[in-house]
Design an enzyme around this catalytic site. Structure first.
Site, PDB file in Angstrom:
ATOM      1  N   TYR A 116     -26.422   0.772  -2.027  1.00  0.00           N
ATOM      2  CA  TYR A 116     -26.232  -0.504  -1.350  1.00  0.00           C
ATOM      3  C   TYR A 116     -27.589  -1.152  -1.090  1.00  0.00           C
ATOM      4  O   TYR A 116     -28.379  -0.677  -0.281  1.00  0.00           O
ATOM      5  CB  TYR A 116     -25.484  -0.319  -0.041  1.00  0.00           C
ATOM      6  CG  TYR A 116     -24.125   0.319  -0.185  1.00  0.00           C
ATOM      7  CD1 TYR A 116     -23.445   0.314  -1.397  1.00  0.00           C
ATOM      8  CD2 TYR A 116     -23.513   0.945   0.897  1.00  0.00           C
ATOM      9  CE1 TYR A 116     -22.201   0.911  -1.525  1.00  0.00           C
ATOM     10  CE2 TYR A 116     -22.268   1.536   0.779  1.00  0.00           C
ATOM     11  CZ  TYR A 116     -21.608   1.526  -0.424  1.00  0.00           C
ATOM     12  OH  TYR A 116     -20.390   2.120  -0.552  1.00  0.00           O
TER      13      TYR A 116
ATOM     14  N   HIS B 297     -21.245   9.823  -5.098  1.00  0.00           N
ATOM     15  CA  HIS B 297     -20.674   8.475  -5.110  1.00  0.00           C
ATOM     16  C   HIS B 297     -19.749   8.254  -6.302  1.00  0.00           C
ATOM     17  O   HIS B 297     -18.687   7.642  -6.168  1.00  0.00           O
ATOM     18  CB  HIS B 297     -21.812   7.448  -5.120  1.00  0.00           C
ATOM     19  CG  HIS B 297     -21.427   6.114  -4.584  1.00  0.00           C
ATOM     20  ND1 HIS B 297     -22.350   5.196  -4.160  1.00  0.00           N
ATOM     21  CD2 HIS B 297     -20.229   5.530  -4.397  1.00  0.00           C
ATOM     22  CE1 HIS B 297     -21.734   4.101  -3.740  1.00  0.00           C
ATOM     23  NE2 HIS B 297     -20.450   4.281  -3.879  1.00  0.00           N
TER      24      HIS B 297
ATOM     25  N   PRO C 280      -9.831  -0.855   2.866  1.00  0.00           N
ATOM     26  CA  PRO C 280      -8.441  -0.706   3.316  1.00  0.00           C
ATOM     27  C   PRO C 280      -7.741  -2.040   3.575  1.00  0.00           C
ATOM     28  O   PRO C 280      -6.518  -2.064   3.761  1.00  0.00           O
ATOM     29  CB  PRO C 280      -8.582   0.093   4.616  1.00  0.00           C
ATOM     30  CG  PRO C 280      -9.935  -0.290   5.135  1.00  0.00           C
ATOM     31  CD  PRO C 280     -10.797  -0.430   3.910  1.00  0.00           C
TER      32      PRO C 280
ATOM     33  N   ARG D 265     -10.436  -5.571   0.182  1.00  0.00           N
ATOM     34  CA  ARG D 265     -11.686  -6.337   0.017  1.00  0.00           C
ATOM     35  C   ARG D 265     -11.585  -7.717   0.671  1.00  0.00           C
ATOM     36  O   ARG D 265     -12.183  -8.684   0.211  1.00  0.00           O
ATOM     37  CB  ARG D 265     -12.050  -6.457  -1.463  1.00  0.00           C
ATOM     38  CG  ARG D 265     -12.214  -5.108  -2.157  1.00  0.00           C
ATOM     39  CD  ARG D 265     -12.482  -5.251  -3.642  1.00  0.00           C
ATOM     40  NE  ARG D 265     -12.349  -3.955  -4.299  1.00  0.00           N
ATOM     41  CZ  ARG D 265     -13.337  -3.092  -4.485  1.00  0.00           C
ATOM     42  NH1 ARG D 265     -14.537  -3.394  -4.055  1.00  0.00           N
ATOM     43  NH2 ARG D 265     -13.124  -1.939  -5.101  1.00  0.00           N
ATOM     44  N   GLY D 266     -10.812  -7.757   1.749  1.00  0.00           N
ATOM     45  CA  GLY D 266     -10.669  -8.991   2.504  1.00  0.00           C
ATOM     46  C   GLY D 266      -9.472  -9.831   2.121  1.00  0.00           C
ATOM     47  O   GLY D 266      -9.076 -10.731   2.868  1.00  0.00           O
ATOM     48  N   PHE D 267      -8.865  -9.553   0.972  1.00  0.00           N
ATOM     49  CA  PHE D 267      -7.752 -10.388   0.510  1.00  0.00           C
ATOM     50  C   PHE D 267      -6.536 -10.267   1.416  1.00  0.00           C
ATOM     51  O   PHE D 267      -5.825 -11.257   1.652  1.00  0.00           O
ATOM     52  CB  PHE D 267      -7.366 -10.030  -0.923  1.00  0.00           C
ATOM     53  CG  PHE D 267      -6.393 -11.002  -1.522  1.00  0.00           C
ATOM     54  CD1 PHE D 267      -6.835 -12.202  -2.060  1.00  0.00           C
ATOM     55  CD2 PHE D 267      -5.028 -10.732  -1.554  1.00  0.00           C
ATOM     56  CE1 PHE D 267      -5.941 -13.114  -2.606  1.00  0.00           C
ATOM     57  CE2 PHE D 267      -4.124 -11.631  -2.098  1.00  0.00           C
ATOM     58  CZ  PHE D 267      -4.586 -12.829  -2.623  1.00  0.00           C
TER      59      PHE D 267
ATOM     60  N   GLY E 115      -6.236 -13.903   2.249  1.00  0.00           N
ATOM     61  CA  GLY E 115      -5.593 -14.416   1.058  1.00  0.00           C
ATOM     62  C   GLY E 115      -6.505 -15.287   0.204  1.00  0.00           C
ATOM     63  O   GLY E 115      -7.706 -15.011   0.069  1.00  0.00           O
TER      64      GLY E 115
END
Length: 344
Positions: free
Chosen positions: A63, A131, A211, A214-216, A220
């Site tokens: 990252y 990873h 979880p 990824r923000g969707f 939305g």
């Protein structure tokens, strides 16, 4: 939905690691979803998380690269907080000449660990993940070096990320695996057939990343509308099919309204309800989102509600792979037999 006054502590896996019931994914603080966020703001957010009881911090040397570990190191040093947190970091992915390369050779394992310890400013990593799996090297070889790092006191517990069931078994036979980190959400459920049962058979904890999709599953189509240059989600097949997949969010959001919580809280609560051995690590760079995520711990779901949620995002409804790099996931993490390494 109010946040719980205390975030409970839970046992992650069967090897002795105790963490907060919900962690904090720190990747987005250092880029990937756009530009890195202001360092001072992120340090303040990390401190707020720890004060709120979220003490399980997830990072990786990938990252940034490297800058996220440095950020967490600064946050812990400024607050004198090392003894209050459980730090999980990872190794194994590098950018080489603009291409992703996976490495699990013993020399690299040791070099990566030493470098992470220095960046984080700590003497021992609480949970050290592979990873991604280097399919050129027997997993036993990679694990052998990690076992040495445990024996030397540089690592407490070992984890795997995006590993197949057979790879998990082979790794666990060398040294007990404490946790497996995989993508898991309402619309990413491919690990349920083999990986989850394998982990439970072996006493391994499960750490779902992304979880909230990824923000969707929180916002939305608005997520796509607000993406800026540098956001890795722009190439995500699921987001490229937003016009089709928006129905999933709309149904989750409608149910959340009925229950008096946010869509993000409902999606995250579904993950929490998958078992006491499941510790999700939602990531955020915003205080309001962080506080909402804690609130998911107070959302209770009946078996009928769980089934209704799962019907919204069944595999035949969601369009697109869960990420654009599926070749680097558990689906091809089979490694050569140890005998081939010894004879080479």
């Amino acid at each position: 939905m109010a946040s719980p006054s205390v975030v409970p502590k839970v046992k992650l896996g069967s090897q002795g690691l105790v963490v907060s019931a919900q962690g904090l994914g720190c990747m987005g603080m250092s880029g990937n979803y756009g530009l890195p966020k202001p360092e001072l703001d992120m340090i303040t957010l990390i401190h707020h998380a720890i004060e709120s009881g979220v003490t399980f911090l997830d990072t990786s040397d990938f990252y940034g690269p490297h800058t996220n570990e440095i950020l967490i190191g600064k946050a812990l040093k400024e607050g004198g907080l090392r003894d209050k947190v459980q730090i999980a970091t990872k190794f194994g992915i590098q950018w080489i000449d603009g291409k992703l390369e996976i490495r699990g050779d013993p020399t690299y394992v040791r070099e990566a660990c030493e470098a992470s310890l220095k960046r984080l400013g700590i003497d021992c990593i609480d949970l050290y993940y592979i990873h991604r799996i280097d399919i050129r090297i027997p997993i036993e070889v990679t694990m052998g070096e990690l076992k040495k790092l445990v024996e030397e006191g540089k690592v407490k517990y070992i984890g795997l990320s995006e590993a197949s069931a057979s790879t998990i078994r082979r790794a666990h036979a060398v040294h007990p695996i404490t946790a497996v980190q995989n993508e898991w959400s309402l619309w990413s459920r491919d690990l349920e057939d083999e990986i989850v049962p394998t982990c439970r058979e072996l006493g391994i904890g499960i750490v779902p990343y992304s979880p909230i999709g990824r923000g969707f599953l929180a916002a939305g189509p608005k997520v796509v509308e607000n993406m800026i240059d540098g956001d890795i989600r722009k190439s995500n097949p699921r987001f490229l099919n937003v016009d089709h997949n928006k129905t999933v969010f709309e149904k989750v959001n409608e149910m959340a309204t009925r229950k008096g919580c946010t869509a993000a809280q409902l999606a995250l609560a579904w993950v929490h309800h998958q078992g006491s051995d499941v510790v999700p690590i939602p990531g955020t760079t915003k205080f309001d989102n962080f506080n909402q995520n804690i609130g998911a711990l107070s959302v209770t779901l009946t078996s009928d509600e769980l089934a209704e949620l799962e019907s919204f995002a069944s595999s035949d409804v969601v369009k697109g792979e869960r990420n654009p790099f599926m070749q680097f996931t558990w689906m091809n993490s089979e490694t050569p037999p140890l005998s081939s390494w010894k004879s080479s």
